[in-house]
Design an enzyme around this catalytic site. Structure first.
Site, PDB file in Angstrom:
ATOM      1  N   THR A 212      50.117  25.982  65.031  1.00 39.35           N
ATOM      2  CA  THR A 212      49.796  26.561  66.221  1.00 39.35           C
ATOM      3  C   THR A 212      51.107  26.585  67.185  1.00 39.35           C
ATOM      4  O   THR A 212      51.480  25.360  67.550  1.00 39.35           O
ATOM      5  CB  THR A 212      48.504  26.028  66.751  1.00 39.35           C
ATOM      6  N   PHE A 214      51.612  26.635  71.330  1.00 44.38           N
ATOM      7  CA  PHE A 214      51.044  26.461  72.688  1.00 44.38           C
ATOM      8  C   PHE A 214      51.943  26.872  73.731  1.00 44.38           C
ATOM      9  O   PHE A 214      53.216  26.964  73.523  1.00 44.38           O
ATOM     10  CB  PHE A 214      50.741  25.152  72.856  1.00 44.38           C
TER      11      PHE A 214
END
Lengths: 350, 350
Positions: A212, A214
């Site tokens: 992921t 960010f």
């Protein structure tokens, strides 16, 4: 990666999670209220989730000198930063399996905040349980449904009952708080440390490429000096729409290609019915709205201080009825751009 | 929208959900096994989820003459279709809030199936409860965590305890089966009909533009006749990678722009560590793998039978080391392409 050790929480104790309500209460008081007691940190970074969440890891990695402040929702993190309750907000923007998180892009357009950094977290699901538990003792495993789905093959082999709860770190907390014997939790390594659980196994997810990305947000943009983007590569993120007519996207991309500016992300987003809140002019009670059929998200390699990038954006604005720079910030990875592809020799599955 | 009435299930009764195990068992038998008893439908369409799921609605809409067959995971739906257990599979490919569902793109690359249609479903979360329940009676509400998050503002005003379960339709099923008094479920209108629940309120989600686009898959590609794409607009979906070097993406897009071919989707996907399984040649025990830094997803307006589109793809293949046509199929919506943007006059929020 952040090297600091997470503080272990006594089971049953945890920092207060920011909610819309607590933010409103804080706004009514003259001294901004924090989420916890007096902190040893000088700065604060909002993230969505509870302690032990992957988002908290990202907040610690992106803001090593800040106290991570848990927020109930994405928008609470945006509000916490906008209202000076925190110094940064760290939010997921895309996942290698799930794709771009449009809800965060929407909030980026609604709030006047700026991307000042990026960081990626590899999702490494661990199987946690009370100290002394053996794998064979487990009969139930708790986690967020998405984490349960991502570790399905592993949990199936284990032959346990899967139970869905609100989030991964919350599952670990529940096992620790309620001292659940024979119950596992799928969560991060940090959740194990926070809640005093054993790690029975790790990296148990089916797809190993679960990363992921960010973004780190601040109230003010990061100003780079001219030439700085050459030493430390910078990345700039923009959102724009296009006018009607054939070849418009091709023309828009030419403003980068003709200047040898490399892109690291391009995405079209159909907009259907939802209007975009464009701006909220000073003094105006309401923000203006405009509808577009498509929005385009582009990240390109280059700093806003670079005159070539400035010219490209000026050129793009000639044909784009709407354009917003979301931020210009140091690139985390030397991944190269969209155009630098390194094909490997074919390898066989073994 | 499909006009047929869903069959109401007796609480506690539901068609068997296909799992990897049940597919393996079916494969051992000579006659392919179905999920339920003898069906009045001639065809079968696999979807991921349980009856009453939004995916089931999409399957009914995309395949009105097929029995929807619930599958536990995305991959089970791919396998069910590959192994002739169903005639189609209907899977979500992108959501207006969550973005592209890369896990489904990954499966599209691993399985040799073909997109033959598309359909969109507006997510309309309803608040369901046992017949006779009033809004003021509710103390708890069950649903999938994502649905609970999407209806957070509404549920907060209601002042109920939110409980996370595996899926939206499963929440409705639980309320009906266990005859839970004072307990609501956030799920689709169809779930209410299936499980005999009252709809206390509908369209309760925060973001009104929550639309999921589904693809309809078949074992064989849809062959269109030359010129067919002119009467019924066709869309073609492709995946490709690019060689290293500046301006490669721009060159790749020029094969469409120079032929006035309109795009309806473009997305780059960073690939990091996960290799793509490219092909499994006939007779080979294992499929070959190759790594790319980026994959590109493009949907363009045009049928594969159109020589202009064929030339564009041939042109693209000159520079793309990897390219796969996922399918060519009739467009559902007359949304226009990426380049046809209709800006509306600014309107003010009221």
């Amino acid at each position: 990666m952040s090297q600091r050790q997470p503080q272990q929480l006594v089971p049953g104790m945890q920092p207060a999670v920011l909610t819309m309500d607590s933010l409103l209460r804080a706004a009514e008081q003259t001294v901004p209220q924090g989420a916890g007691e007096a902190s040893k940190f000088r700065y604060r970074a909002a993230y969505q989730g509870v302690p032990g969440a992957y988002s908290e890891m990202a907040a610690c990695k992106a803001c090593p000198d800040a106290e991570p402040v848990p927020c109930e929702q994405f928008e609470v993190a945006f509000q916490a930063l906008s209202q000076w309750t925190t110094d940064w907000a760290v939010l997921p923007i895309e996942n290698s399996l799930g794709g771009s998180i449009h809800a965060v892009y929407d909030l980026l357009l609604r709030y006047r905040l700026h991307i000042v950094g990026e960081t990626s977290i590899a999702v490494n699901h661990c199987l946690l349980a009370l100290p002394g538990t053996k794998l064979s003792d487990l009969t139930r495993v708790l986690s967020h449904p998405q984490a349960l789905a991502q570790t399905d093959t592993y949990l199936r082999k284990l032959g346990v009952v899967k139970e869905a709860v609100d989030d991964t770190a919350g599952a670990a907390q529940m096992v620790a708080r309620q001292q659940l014997q024979g119950v596992g939790a799928v969560a991060s390594r940090r959740a194990a440390e926070l809640y005093g659980l054993d790690i029975l196994d790790e990296d148990i997810q089916d797809a190993k490429d679960n990363v992921t990305r960010f973004i780190k947000l601040a109230r003010d943009p990061l100003l780079s000096r001219e030439g700085e983007g050459e030493a430390t590569p910078f990345k700039t993120s923009i959102v724009f729409s296009l006018k009607e007519g054939p070849g418009q996207l091709f023309k828009a991309l030419s403003v980068f290609a003709l200047r040898d500016i490399d892109m690291t992300k391009i995405e079209s987003r159909p907009m259907r019915t939802n209007p975009i809140v464009l701006t909220k002019p000073e003094g105006a009670a309401q923000a203006g709205k405009q509808r577009f059929n498509y929005l385009f998200y582009i990240d390109f390699v280059g700093a806003l201080s670079d005159p070539v990038c400035q010219n490209a954006l000026r050129h793009l604005q000639e044909s784009a009825p709407f354009m917003r720079v979301l931020g210009s910030y140091p690139m985390e990875l030397q991944l190269g751009g969209l155009d630098s592809n390194t094909p490997f020799d074919s390898i066989n599955e073994h």
